[in-house]
Design an enzyme around this catalytic site. Structure first.
Site, PDB file in Angstrom:
ATOM      1  N   HIS A 145      22.449 -38.310  17.696  1.00  0.00           N
ATOM      2  CA  HIS A 145      22.072 -36.896  17.792  1.00  0.00           C
ATOM      3  C   HIS A 145      23.265 -36.054  18.235  1.00  0.00           C
ATOM      4  O   HIS A 145      23.556 -35.000  17.646  1.00  0.00           O
ATOM      5  CB  HIS A 145      20.911 -36.754  18.778  1.00  0.00           C
ATOM      6  CG  HIS A 145      20.536 -35.350  19.098  1.00  0.00           C
ATOM      7  ND1 HIS A 145      19.449 -34.711  18.511  1.00  0.00           N
ATOM      8  CD2 HIS A 145      21.074 -34.442  19.954  1.00  0.00           C
ATOM      9  CE1 HIS A 145      19.354 -33.487  18.997  1.00  0.00           C
ATOM     10  NE2 HIS A 145      20.327 -33.300  19.872  1.00  0.00           N
ATOM     11  N   GLU A 146      23.967 -36.522  19.266  1.00  0.00           N
ATOM     12  CA  GLU A 146      25.111 -35.758  19.774  1.00  0.00           C
ATOM     13  C   GLU A 146      26.267 -35.758  18.780  1.00  0.00           C
ATOM     14  O   GLU A 146      26.949 -34.733  18.614  1.00  0.00           O
ATOM     15  CB  GLU A 146      25.560 -36.321  21.127  1.00  0.00           C
ATOM     16  CG  GLU A 146      24.495 -36.284  22.215  1.00  0.00           C
ATOM     17  CD  GLU A 146      23.896 -34.898  22.422  1.00  0.00           C
ATOM     18  OE1 GLU A 146      24.586 -33.891  22.150  1.00  0.00           O
ATOM     19  OE2 GLU A 146      22.731 -34.826  22.852  1.00  0.00           O
ATOM     20  N   HIS A 149      25.652 -33.107  16.304  1.00  0.00           N
ATOM     21  CA  HIS A 149      26.086 -31.771  16.741  1.00  0.00           C
ATOM     22  C   HIS A 149      27.568 -31.563  16.430  1.00  0.00           C
ATOM     23  O   HIS A 149      27.972 -30.505  15.934  1.00  0.00           O
ATOM     24  CB  HIS A 149      25.859 -31.618  18.247  1.00  0.00           C
ATOM     25  CG  HIS A 149      24.476 -31.199  18.623  1.00  0.00           C
ATOM     26  ND1 HIS A 149      23.832 -30.111  18.070  1.00  0.00           N
ATOM     27  CD2 HIS A 149      23.597 -31.722  19.537  1.00  0.00           C
ATOM     28  CE1 HIS A 149      22.635 -29.981  18.612  1.00  0.00           C
ATOM     29  NE2 HIS A 149      22.466 -30.950  19.495  1.00  0.00           N
ATOM     30  N   GLU A 225      18.802 -28.206  16.665  1.00  0.00           N
ATOM     31  CA  GLU A 225      18.271 -29.448  17.233  1.00  0.00           C
ATOM     32  C   GLU A 225      17.567 -30.286  16.171  1.00  0.00           C
ATOM     33  O   GLU A 225      17.676 -31.522  16.171  1.00  0.00           O
ATOM     34  CB  GLU A 225      17.328 -29.142  18.394  1.00  0.00           C
ATOM     35  CG  GLU A 225      18.025 -28.629  19.637  1.00  0.00           C
ATOM     36  CD  GLU A 225      19.118 -29.564  20.107  1.00  0.00           C
ATOM     37  OE1 GLU A 225      18.854 -30.785  20.218  1.00  0.00           O
ATOM     38  OE2 GLU A 225      20.225 -29.086  20.348  1.00  0.00           O
TER      39      GLU A 225
END
Length: 295
Positions: A145-146, A149, A225
């Site tokens: 997930h990070e 980003h 997100e």
């Protein structure tokens, strides 16, 4: 407390540098920087609107390390540290980005964040609470997930959006201040320069337009997100990403990260009513549902 003091001192230093920059620009190019001057307003809007955002972006890794107490893993000493670094390395290579710095910060709450000035100059940090309370598969999904980003360029995109909105807020607030000042001036008022109406009108407009700008930035943050969750699902597996979000959902003591790191964390906070408009993250149940319905 030290985090708050450090953040306040950094913001103060940024404002001082921007003020000095505006003064120098005005002197060098002969621009009227007085209140009510359109040329001065435009310079103020661009320098303050974009300047503050980009300075914050360039300082984001430095600020994150100090405000969150991130310990960067330079030479992995434990099996857990070696696994973290290798997992991030593998995901970064798969995403086509430079290897981020990897770090751990002490917090009993499960959380993680990514920050940095570019896709090839980033930091990915996880909390000790996340490592203690999640399985390896779930941590892998959070790291994905990070990395999502970073690979999506979210830090730069949000900085550009914030800069544009800040610029428009400054310009329109001053224009509204001028209109308010002109409305309350009497026809026989021969005084030069803006009056009290300009300053009061600009101040109130700054606050109201600032709330609107913040709501737009937070909407974009929530949208990002969902995209980062998809990236986590692609890098680690959809079920792992769903399980990680469910684990966060079961952790009742979920807190937002401080300051600008909140927008790039994994968990986010809780909110209802009008507070939802200013949330950096969508509700976890919405994120889980989006992944479960993903084809």
């Amino acid at each position: 407390m030290m985090r708050i003091i450090l953040l306040a001192l950094t913001n103060f230093a940024v404002m001082v540098v921007l003020f000095i920059s505006m003064t120098i620009i005005g002197k060098l190019f002969g621009i009227d920087m007085s209140a009510g001057s359109m040329s001065g307003i435009l310079i103020l809007a661009v320098v303050m609107g974009f300047g503050g955002s980009f300075v914050s972006l360039l300082m984001s890794k430095w600020m994150a390390k100090r405000s969150m107490g991130v310990q960067v893993i330079e030479n992995p000493q434990t099996a857990q540290e070696r696994w973290l670094v290798e997992t991030v390395r593998r995901q970064a290579e798969k995403s086509g980005i430079g290897m981020p710095e990897v770090g751990i910060f002490y917090s009993p709450d499960p959380n993680a964040f990514a920050t940095g000035a570019s896709r090839n100059n980033a930091l990915v940090a996880v909390s000790q609470g996340l490592l203690d309370h999640m399985t390896a598969d779930e941590v892998e999904a959070v790291l994905g997930h990070e990395i999502g980003h970073v690979a999506n360029g979210d830090m730069v995109t949000q900085t550009l959006l914030q800069g544009v909105l800040n610029t428009f807020v400054i310009i329109f607030a001053r224009l509204i201040g001028m209109m308010v000042d002109n409305f309350f001036r009497s026809n026989n008022d021969e005084s030069s320069g803006p009056g009290i109406g300009y300053f009061v009108g600009s101040f109130i407009a700054d606050i109201l337009l600032g709330f609107l700008a913040t709501a737009i930035v937070m909407w974009f943050s929530r949208y990002r997100e969902f995209k980062a969750d998809i990236a986590g699902a692609d890098l680690a597996g959809r079920q792992k990403m769903i399980n990680a979000l469910k684990r966060l959902q079961s952790a009742h003591a979920v807190h937002d990260l401080p300051g600008e790191m909140a927008a790039f964390g994994i968990a986010g906070g809780l909110g209802d009513g009008l507070k939802k408009i200013f949330m950096t993250h969508p509700p976890l149940e919405d994120r889980i549902a989006a992944l479960e319905n993903m084809r």
